[in-house]
Design a protein around this motif. Structure first.
Motif, PDB file in Angstrom:
ATOM      1  N   MET A  26       0.850  -1.194   0.000  1.00  0.00           N
ATOM      2  CA  MET A  26       0.000   0.000   0.000  1.00  0.00           C
ATOM      3  C   MET A  26       0.882   1.238   0.000  1.00  0.00           C
ATOM      4  SD  MET A  26      -3.186  -1.038   0.097  1.00  0.00           S
ATOM      5  CE  MET A  26      -4.047   0.423   0.642  1.00  0.00           C
ATOM      6  N   TRP A  27       0.473   2.223  -0.802  1.00  0.00           N
ATOM      7  CA  TRP A  27       1.225   3.471  -0.942  1.00  0.00           C
ATOM      8  C   TRP A  27       0.285   4.653  -0.838  1.00  0.00           C
ATOM      9  CZ3 TRP A  27       6.538   3.385  -1.875  1.00  0.00           C
ATOM     10  CH2 TRP A  27       7.075   2.129  -2.189  1.00  0.00           C
ATOM     11  N   ARG A  28       0.790   5.754  -0.294  1.00  0.00           N
ATOM     12  CA  ARG A  28       0.097   7.046  -0.332  1.00  0.00           C
ATOM     13  C   ARG A  28       0.852   7.883  -1.358  1.00  0.00           C
ATOM     14  NH1 ARG A  28      -2.928  10.984   2.550  1.00  0.00           N
ATOM     15  NH2 ARG A  28      -2.034  13.066   2.344  1.00  0.00           N
ATOM     16  N   SER A  29       0.142   8.319  -2.376  1.00  0.00           N
ATOM     17  CA  SER A  29       0.754   9.080  -3.459  1.00  0.00           C
ATOM     18  C   SER A  29       0.264  10.526  -3.404  1.00  0.00           C
ATOM     19  CB  SER A  29       0.379   8.459  -4.807  1.00  0.00           C
ATOM     20  OG  SER A  29       0.949   9.190  -5.867  1.00  0.00           O
ATOM     21  N   GLU A  30       1.190  11.454  -3.245  1.00  0.00           N
ATOM     22  CA  GLU A  30       0.879  12.881  -3.292  1.00  0.00           C
ATOM     23  C   GLU A  30       1.342  13.381  -4.651  1.00  0.00           C
ATOM     24  OE1 GLU A  30       2.753  14.569   0.146  1.00  0.00           O
ATOM     25  OE2 GLU A  30       1.651  13.241   1.499  1.00  0.00           O
ATOM     26  N   ARG A  31       0.389  13.895  -5.445  1.00  0.00           N
ATOM     27  CA  ARG A  31       0.664  14.240  -6.838  1.00  0.00           C
ATOM     28  C   ARG A  31       0.394  15.711  -7.092  1.00  0.00           C
ATOM     29  NH1 ARG A  31      -1.825   9.216 -10.133  1.00  0.00           N
ATOM     30  NH2 ARG A  31      -1.216   7.615  -8.653  1.00  0.00           N
ATOM     31  N   ARG A  32       1.188  16.262  -7.957  1.00  0.00           N
ATOM     32  CA  ARG A  32       0.960  17.628  -8.423  1.00  0.00           C
ATOM     33  C   ARG A  32       1.067  17.595  -9.948  1.00  0.00           C
ATOM     34  NH1 ARG A  32       4.139  21.884  -5.434  1.00  0.00           N
ATOM     35  NH2 ARG A  32       2.299  21.854  -4.131  1.00  0.00           N
ATOM     36  N   GLU A  43      -3.572  19.425  -7.359  1.00  0.00           N
ATOM     37  CA  GLU A  43      -2.955  18.527  -6.394  1.00  0.00           C
ATOM     38  C   GLU A  43      -3.929  17.415  -6.037  1.00  0.00           C
ATOM     39  OE1 GLU A  43      -1.015  20.432  -3.113  1.00  0.00           O
ATOM     40  OE2 GLU A  43      -0.305  22.070  -4.390  1.00  0.00           O
ATOM     41  N   VAL A  44      -3.407  16.189  -6.052  1.00  0.00           N
ATOM     42  CA  VAL A  44      -4.223  15.002  -5.827  1.00  0.00           C
ATOM     43  C   VAL A  44      -3.494  14.091  -4.844  1.00  0.00           C
ATOM     44  CG1 VAL A  44      -5.220  12.948  -6.940  1.00  0.00           C
ATOM     45  CG2 VAL A  44      -5.182  15.129  -8.170  1.00  0.00           C
ATOM     46  N   VAL A  45      -4.250  13.454  -3.981  1.00  0.00           N
ATOM     47  CA  VAL A  45      -3.690  12.439  -3.087  1.00  0.00           C
ATOM     48  C   VAL A  45      -4.406  11.121  -3.383  1.00  0.00           C
ATOM     49  CG1 VAL A  45      -5.240  12.943  -1.152  1.00  0.00           C
ATOM     50  CG2 VAL A  45      -3.022  11.896  -0.726  1.00  0.00           C
ATOM     51  N   SER A  46      -3.633  10.050  -3.436  1.00  0.00           N
ATOM     52  CA  SER A  46      -4.194   8.740  -3.765  1.00  0.00           C
ATOM     53  C   SER A  46      -3.689   7.689  -2.797  1.00  0.00           C
ATOM     54  CB  SER A  46      -3.782   8.310  -5.180  1.00  0.00           C
ATOM     55  OG  SER A  46      -4.179   9.238  -6.141  1.00  0.00           O
ATOM     56  N   THR A  47      -4.518   6.690  -2.584  1.00  0.00           N
ATOM     57  CA  THR A  47      -4.088   5.472  -1.926  1.00  0.00           C
ATOM     58  C   THR A  47      -3.983   4.424  -3.019  1.00  0.00           C
ATOM     59  OG1 THR A  47      -5.240   6.091   0.099  1.00  0.00           O
ATOM     60  CG2 THR A  47      -4.633   3.770  -0.147  1.00  0.00           C
ATOM     61  N   ILE A  48      -2.818   3.791  -3.109  1.00  0.00           N
ATOM     62  CA  ILE A  48      -2.541   2.840  -4.178  1.00  0.00           C
ATOM     63  C   ILE A  48      -2.195   1.487  -3.560  1.00  0.00           C
ATOM     64  CG2 ILE A  48      -0.994   2.303  -6.102  1.00  0.00           C
ATOM     65  CD1 ILE A  48      -0.490   5.330  -6.348  1.00  0.00           C
ATOM     66  N   ALA A  49      -2.791   0.428  -4.099  1.00  0.00           N
ATOM     67  CA  ALA A  49      -2.463  -0.944  -3.692  1.00  0.00           C
ATOM     68  C   ALA A  49      -1.843  -1.651  -4.894  1.00  0.00           C
ATOM     69  CB  ALA A  49      -3.705  -1.689  -3.225  1.00  0.00           C
ATOM     70  N   ILE A  50      -0.695  -2.282  -4.682  1.00  0.00           N
ATOM     71  CA  ILE A  50       0.012  -2.964  -5.761  1.00  0.00           C
ATOM     72  C   ILE A  50       0.177  -4.435  -5.391  1.00  0.00           C
ATOM     73  CG2 ILE A  50       2.129  -3.092  -7.116  1.00  0.00           C
ATOM     74  CD1 ILE A  50       2.489  -0.078  -6.578  1.00  0.00           C
ATOM     75  N   ARG A  51      -0.210  -5.299  -6.324  1.00  0.00           N
ATOM     76  CA  ARG A  51      -0.118  -6.753  -6.156  1.00  0.00           C
ATOM     77  C   ARG A  51       0.726  -7.324  -7.284  1.00  0.00           C
ATOM     78  NH1 ARG A  51      -3.611 -11.307  -7.582  1.00  0.00           N
ATOM     79  NH2 ARG A  51      -4.875  -9.878  -8.813  1.00  0.00           N
TER      80      ARG A  51
END
Length: 179
Positions: A26-32, A43-51
């Motif tokens: 699991m990752w928290r992504s802060e994007r601009r 500006e966007v914030v995302s929660t990302i799950a990678i399998r």
């Protein structure tokens, strides 16, 4: 194909397997995002799950079919990425979804692109073992991306989107492992 080229592709595939395995979690992504040339910022914030996906799994078989690859061809590895995004200023939900990635040689197969729901491919390479570079072209646009591990808990990403030879958007991301 020369033996040296085959060796380089095999090396990149090995690096990609390691990169994908290191990305699991699991990752928290802060994007601009910067829209060019006016410089409008979002500006966007995302929660990302990678399998991680292994060769021969059902998801990679379906991805190969989407790309009309022969049944005798098996994607070497892949990932499934799911996300939930919100505008970090307003809190308004931006998007959610998932995408599949599968690798064969120096090509990364995807079930969808950044700006399309159609299957696409990207060329990839590694300037070093911790940095993955992608180049994707479709619908008259070019997407150049760099993902880089900073230790084991952080990744940076940068995306540059161009049309007709001009850059139209730059995305910069800081991703923090949260699991």
């Amino acid at each position: 194909m020369t033996a040296l080229l085959k060796l380089a592709q095999s090396s990149d595939e090995s690096l990609l397997i390691e990169f994908f395995q290191e990305s699991v979690g699991m990752w928290r992504s802060e994007r601009r995002y910067y829209t060019l040339p006016d410089g409008e910022t979002k500006e966007v914030v995302s929660t990302i799950a990678i399998r991680f996906l292994t060769a021969g799994c059902e998801e990679l078989q379906k991805l190969a079919q989407m790309h009309d690859l022969p049944e005798t061809v098996s994607l070497r590895c892949g990932t499934e990425v799911t996300w939930e995004s919100a505008n970090s200023v307003t809190g308004r939900k931006e998007s959610h979804g998932s995408t599949l990635f599968g690798a064969l040689g120096n090509i990364l197969y995807r079930d969808r692109g950044f700006a399309t729901t159609k299957p696409i491919t990207a060329e990839y390479h590694f300037p070093n073992p911790k940095t993955l570079c992608l180049r994707t072209e479709y619908n008259g646009s070019v997407f150049e991306e760099e993902l880089k591990f900073i230790g084991t808990k952080y990744r940076t990403r940068q995306s540059i989107i161009s049309r007709a030879g001009e850059q139209v958007m730059i995305g910069q991301y800081l991703e923090k492992r949260i699991d």
